[in-house]
Scaffold this active site. Structure first.
Site, mmCIF file in Angstrom:
data_model
loop_
_atom_site.group_PDB
_atom_site.id
_atom_site.type_symbol
_atom_site.label_atom_id
_atom_site.label_comp_id
_atom_site.label_asym_id
_atom_site.label_seq_id
_atom_site.Cartn_x
_atom_site.Cartn_y
_atom_site.Cartn_z
ATOM 1 N N GLY A 99 0.823 -1.414 -0.249
ATOM 2 C CA GLY A 99 0.031 0.050 0.256
ATOM 3 C C GLY A 99 0.510 1.429 0.013
ATOM 4 O O GLY A 99 0.389 2.586 -0.304
ATOM 5 N N GLU A 106 10.647 -4.557 0.467
ATOM 6 C CA GLU A 106 9.872 -4.908 2.088
ATOM 7 C C GLU A 106 10.096 -6.474 1.323
ATOM 8 O O GLU A 106 10.537 -7.422 2.250
ATOM 9 C CB GLU A 106 8.640 -4.465 1.691
HETATM 10 C C1 5RP Z 1 4.198 -0.314 2.262
HETATM 11 C C2 5RP Z 1 3.790 -1.848 2.937
HETATM 12 C C3 5RP Z 1 2.927 -0.907 4.735
HETATM 13 O O1 5RP Z 1 3.001 -2.031 5.343
HETATM 14 C C4 5RP Z 1 1.585 -1.807 4.640
HETATM 15 O O2 5RP Z 1 1.174 -0.563 3.732
HETATM 16 C C5 5RP Z 1 0.674 -1.709 5.685
HETATM 17 O O3 5RP Z 1 1.198 -0.009 6.623
HETATM 18 P P1 5RP Z 1 0.680 0.524 7.508
HETATM 19 O O4 5RP Z 1 1.333 0.432 8.735
HETATM 20 O O5 5RP Z 1 0.725 2.306 6.977
HETATM 21 O O6 5RP Z 1 -1.060 0.561 7.480
HETATM 22 O O7 5RP Z 1 3.111 -2.430 2.668
HETATM 23 O O8 5RP Z 1 4.619 -0.809 0.817
#
Ligand code: 5RP
Length: 217
Positions: A99, A106
Protein backbone atom coordinates in the site's frame (compact mmCIF):
# COMPACT_ATOMS: atom_id res chain seq x y z
CA UNK A 1 -24.03 -1.29 17.17
CA UNK A 2 -21.08 0.81 15.95
CA UNK A 3 -17.73 -0.23 17.41
CA UNK A 4 -15.05 2.45 17.17
CA UNK A 5 -11.55 1.08 16.67
CA UNK A 6 -8.64 3.13 17.97
CA UNK A 7 -6.43 2.19 15.05
CA UNK A 8 -3.51 4.37 16.11
CA UNK A 9 -3.38 2.79 19.56
CA UNK A 10 -3.56 -0.68 18.03
CA UNK A 11 -0.69 0.09 15.65
CA UNK A 12 1.38 1.52 18.48
CA UNK A 13 0.94 -1.37 20.90
CA UNK A 14 1.65 -3.96 18.18
CA UNK A 15 4.79 -2.06 17.16
CA UNK A 16 5.97 -1.68 20.74
CA UNK A 17 5.46 -5.41 21.40
CA UNK A 18 7.50 -6.27 18.31
CA UNK A 19 10.29 -3.89 19.35
CA UNK A 20 10.69 -6.03 22.49
CA UNK A 21 11.55 -9.04 20.29
CA UNK A 22 14.75 -7.37 19.09
CA UNK A 23 17.94 -8.27 20.96
CA UNK A 24 21.27 -6.52 21.33
CA UNK A 25 23.60 -7.11 18.38
CA UNK A 26 20.85 -8.08 15.92
CA UNK A 27 20.71 -7.19 12.22
CA UNK A 28 17.23 -5.76 11.76
CA UNK A 29 15.10 -5.14 8.66
CA UNK A 30 12.81 -2.15 9.04
CA UNK A 31 9.59 -2.02 7.01
CA UNK A 32 7.64 0.95 5.74
CA UNK A 33 4.39 2.61 6.73
CA UNK A 34 2.42 4.16 9.54
CA UNK A 35 2.71 1.11 11.84
CA UNK A 36 6.47 0.99 11.36
CA UNK A 37 6.48 4.70 12.26
CA UNK A 38 5.58 3.55 15.81
CA UNK A 39 8.20 0.79 15.73
CA UNK A 40 11.15 3.08 15.06
CA UNK A 41 10.96 5.21 18.24
CA UNK A 42 10.18 2.12 20.33
CA UNK A 43 13.27 0.42 18.93
CA UNK A 44 15.50 3.47 19.20
CA UNK A 45 14.32 3.96 22.79
CA UNK A 46 15.71 0.56 23.78
CA UNK A 47 19.27 1.78 23.21
CA UNK A 48 20.44 -1.53 21.70
CA UNK A 49 23.51 -1.97 19.54
CA UNK A 50 21.87 -2.81 16.18
CA UNK A 51 22.61 -2.78 12.48
CA UNK A 52 19.45 -1.89 10.55
CA UNK A 53 18.47 -1.87 6.90
CA UNK A 54 15.47 0.11 5.68
CA UNK A 55 12.91 -0.76 3.01
CA UNK A 56 12.37 2.86 1.98
CA UNK A 57 14.01 6.27 2.19
CA UNK A 58 11.19 7.39 4.55
CA UNK A 59 12.12 4.68 7.04
CA UNK A 60 15.82 5.29 6.53
CA UNK A 61 15.51 9.01 7.29
CA UNK A 62 13.20 8.55 10.26
CA UNK A 63 15.38 5.78 11.69
CA UNK A 64 18.56 7.81 11.36
CA UNK A 65 16.89 10.88 12.91
CA UNK A 66 16.01 8.70 15.90
CA UNK A 67 19.61 7.51 16.22
CA UNK A 68 19.25 4.03 14.69
CA UNK A 69 22.27 2.69 12.81
CA UNK A 70 20.79 2.30 9.31
CA UNK A 71 23.17 0.93 6.67
CA UNK A 72 22.80 0.26 2.94
CA UNK A 73 21.48 -3.19 2.11
CA UNK A 74 24.51 -4.15 0.12
CA UNK A 75 26.85 -4.87 3.00
CA UNK A 76 24.77 -7.61 4.69
CA UNK A 77 23.58 -10.89 3.22
CA UNK A 78 21.23 -11.92 5.99
CA UNK A 79 19.22 -10.42 8.82
CA UNK A 80 18.15 -11.76 12.21
CA UNK A 81 14.72 -10.19 12.22
CA UNK A 82 12.55 -7.98 10.03
CA UNK A 83 9.46 -6.16 11.24
CA UNK A 84 6.88 -4.65 8.90
CA UNK A 85 3.21 -3.83 8.52
CA UNK A 86 0.65 -5.27 6.12
CA UNK A 87 -2.44 -4.10 4.27
CA UNK A 88 -4.32 -7.38 4.64
CA UNK A 89 -3.69 -10.49 6.74
CA UNK A 90 -5.64 -13.65 5.84
CA UNK A 91 -6.41 -16.37 8.42
CA UNK A 92 -3.91 -18.72 6.73
CA UNK A 93 -1.09 -16.12 6.92
CA UNK A 94 -1.13 -14.86 3.34
CA UNK A 95 -0.50 -11.10 3.27
CA UNK A 96 -1.09 -8.23 0.92
CA UNK A 97 1.61 -5.56 1.17
CA UNK A 98 2.61 -2.58 -0.91
CA UNK A 99 0.00 0.00 0.00
CA UNK A 100 3.01 2.25 0.53
CA UNK A 101 4.51 1.14 -2.81
CA UNK A 102 7.54 -0.41 -1.09
CA UNK A 103 6.67 -4.09 -1.55
CA UNK A 104 9.62 -5.03 -3.78
CA UNK A 105 12.26 -3.83 -1.33
CA UNK A 106 10.14 -5.16 1.54
CA UNK A 107 10.01 -8.64 0.02
CA UNK A 108 13.78 -8.66 -0.50
CA UNK A 109 14.45 -7.55 3.08
CA UNK A 110 11.89 -9.89 4.67
CA UNK A 111 13.12 -12.86 2.65
CA UNK A 112 16.64 -12.23 3.98
CA UNK A 113 15.51 -12.37 7.60
CA UNK A 114 15.52 -15.44 9.86
CA UNK A 115 12.30 -14.15 11.34
CA UNK A 116 9.70 -11.82 9.77
CA UNK A 117 7.29 -10.31 12.28
CA UNK A 118 4.13 -8.65 10.94
CA UNK A 119 2.70 -5.77 12.98
CA UNK A 120 -0.79 -4.44 12.39
CA UNK A 121 -3.98 -2.98 13.79
CA UNK A 122 -7.09 -5.14 13.89
CA UNK A 123 -8.58 -3.72 10.68
CA UNK A 124 -5.88 -5.54 8.68
CA UNK A 125 -7.13 -9.00 9.65
CA UNK A 126 -9.51 -10.13 6.89
CA UNK A 127 -11.49 -13.28 6.15
CA UNK A 128 -10.11 -13.47 2.60
CA UNK A 129 -7.68 -11.38 0.56
CA UNK A 130 -9.20 -8.95 -1.93
CA UNK A 131 -7.96 -6.49 -4.54
CA UNK A 132 -6.11 -4.24 -5.03
CA UNK A 133 -2.87 -6.25 -5.16
CA UNK A 134 0.11 -3.88 -5.54
CA UNK A 135 2.47 -4.38 -8.47
CA UNK A 136 5.83 -2.92 -9.43
CA UNK A 137 6.31 -2.97 -13.21
CA UNK A 138 9.11 -2.20 -15.63
CA UNK A 139 8.50 1.10 -17.45
CA UNK A 140 9.71 -0.54 -20.67
CA UNK A 141 6.65 -2.01 -22.36
CA UNK A 142 4.40 -0.71 -19.59
CA UNK A 143 1.15 -0.65 -21.59
CA UNK A 144 1.71 -4.20 -22.82
CA UNK A 145 2.42 -5.41 -19.28
CA UNK A 146 -0.69 -3.63 -17.93
CA UNK A 147 -2.74 -5.31 -20.66
CA UNK A 148 -1.25 -8.69 -19.74
CA UNK A 149 -2.08 -8.34 -16.02
CA UNK A 150 -5.53 -6.83 -16.65
CA UNK A 151 -7.58 -5.77 -14.89
CA UNK A 152 -4.90 -3.47 -13.51
CA UNK A 153 -4.47 0.25 -13.14
CA UNK A 154 -1.45 2.44 -12.76
CA UNK A 155 -1.19 4.18 -9.37
CA UNK A 156 -0.69 7.95 -9.31
CA UNK A 157 2.51 7.85 -7.25
CA UNK A 158 6.19 8.46 -8.08
CA UNK A 159 8.24 5.53 -9.39
CA UNK A 160 9.94 3.27 -6.88
CA UNK A 161 13.55 4.12 -5.91
CA UNK A 162 14.56 1.38 -8.37
CA UNK A 163 12.66 3.03 -11.22
CA UNK A 164 9.66 0.69 -11.23
CA UNK A 165 6.14 1.85 -12.05
CA UNK A 166 3.60 1.25 -9.26
CA UNK A 167 0.25 -0.25 -10.27
CA UNK A 168 -2.49 -2.43 -8.79
CA UNK A 169 -4.07 -5.64 -10.02
CA UNK A 170 -7.80 -5.22 -9.38
CA UNK A 171 -9.18 -8.56 -10.55
CA UNK A 172 -10.45 -11.39 -8.35
CA UNK A 173 -8.23 -13.02 -5.73
CA UNK A 174 -9.62 -16.51 -5.44
CA UNK A 175 -6.48 -18.48 -4.66
CA UNK A 176 -3.54 -16.27 -3.55
CA UNK A 177 -0.96 -18.97 -4.32
CA UNK A 178 -2.18 -19.37 -7.92
CA UNK A 179 -2.45 -15.62 -8.40
CA UNK A 180 1.07 -15.11 -7.02
CA UNK A 181 2.48 -17.67 -9.46
CA UNK A 182 0.63 -16.08 -12.38
CA UNK A 183 1.64 -12.49 -11.53
CA UNK A 184 5.27 -13.52 -11.08
CA UNK A 185 5.21 -15.21 -14.49
CA UNK A 186 4.21 -12.10 -16.44
CA UNK A 187 7.15 -10.48 -18.23
CA UNK A 188 7.54 -6.90 -17.03
CA UNK A 189 6.25 -7.59 -13.51
CA UNK A 190 9.14 -6.82 -11.15
CA UNK A 191 7.26 -7.84 -7.99
CA UNK A 192 3.75 -8.22 -6.65
CA UNK A 193 2.36 -7.58 -3.18
CA UNK A 194 1.23 -11.11 -2.28
CA UNK A 195 3.43 -12.46 0.52
CA UNK A 196 3.13 -16.19 1.34
CA UNK A 197 2.80 -17.56 4.89
CA UNK A 198 6.17 -19.30 4.48
CA UNK A 199 7.81 -15.87 4.75
CA UNK A 200 6.06 -15.06 8.03
CA UNK A 201 7.28 -16.13 11.48
CA UNK A 202 4.88 -14.22 13.69
CA UNK A 203 1.87 -11.92 13.42
CA UNK A 204 1.35 -9.32 16.16
CA UNK A 205 -2.00 -7.54 16.02
CA UNK A 206 -3.25 -4.79 18.32
CA UNK A 207 -6.91 -5.36 19.14
CA UNK A 208 -8.37 -2.77 21.47
CA UNK A 209 -5.93 -2.63 24.39
CA UNK A 210 -4.76 -6.21 23.79
CA UNK A 211 -1.99 -7.77 21.75
CA UNK A 212 -2.89 -10.88 19.74
CA UNK A 213 0.13 -12.94 18.67
CA UNK A 214 0.23 -15.85 16.26
CA UNK A 215 3.32 -17.90 15.41
CA UNK A 216 3.44 -19.46 11.96
CA UNK A 217 6.67 -21.37 12.62
C1 5RP B 1 4.20 -0.50 2.41
C2 5RP B 1 3.53 -1.62 3.09
C3 5RP B 1 2.99 -1.38 4.46
O1 5RP B 1 3.54 -2.29 5.35
C4 5RP B 1 1.50 -1.53 4.42
O2 5RP B 1 0.98 -0.66 3.43
C5 5RP B 1 0.86 -1.20 5.77
O3 5RP B 1 1.04 0.15 6.03
P1 5RP B 1 0.48 0.84 7.34
O4 5RP B 1 1.31 0.35 8.49
O5 5RP B 1 0.66 2.32 7.07
O6 5RP B 1 -0.97 0.47 7.49
O7 5RP B 1 3.39 -2.71 2.60
O8 5RP B 1 4.54 -0.83 1.10
Amino acid sequence: MVVLVDVEREKRIAAEAAAELVEDGMRVGLGTGSTVAYLLPALAGRGLDLVCVATSSRTEELGRDLGLNVVRFDSLDELDIAIDGADQIAPDGWLVKGGGAAHTREKIVLAAADRFVVIADSTKAVDALSPPIPLELMSFGLEATLRHVAPARRRDVPPSPDGGVIADYVGPVENPADLAVWLASVPGVIEHGLFPPELVAEIVVGRGAEIHRRSLR
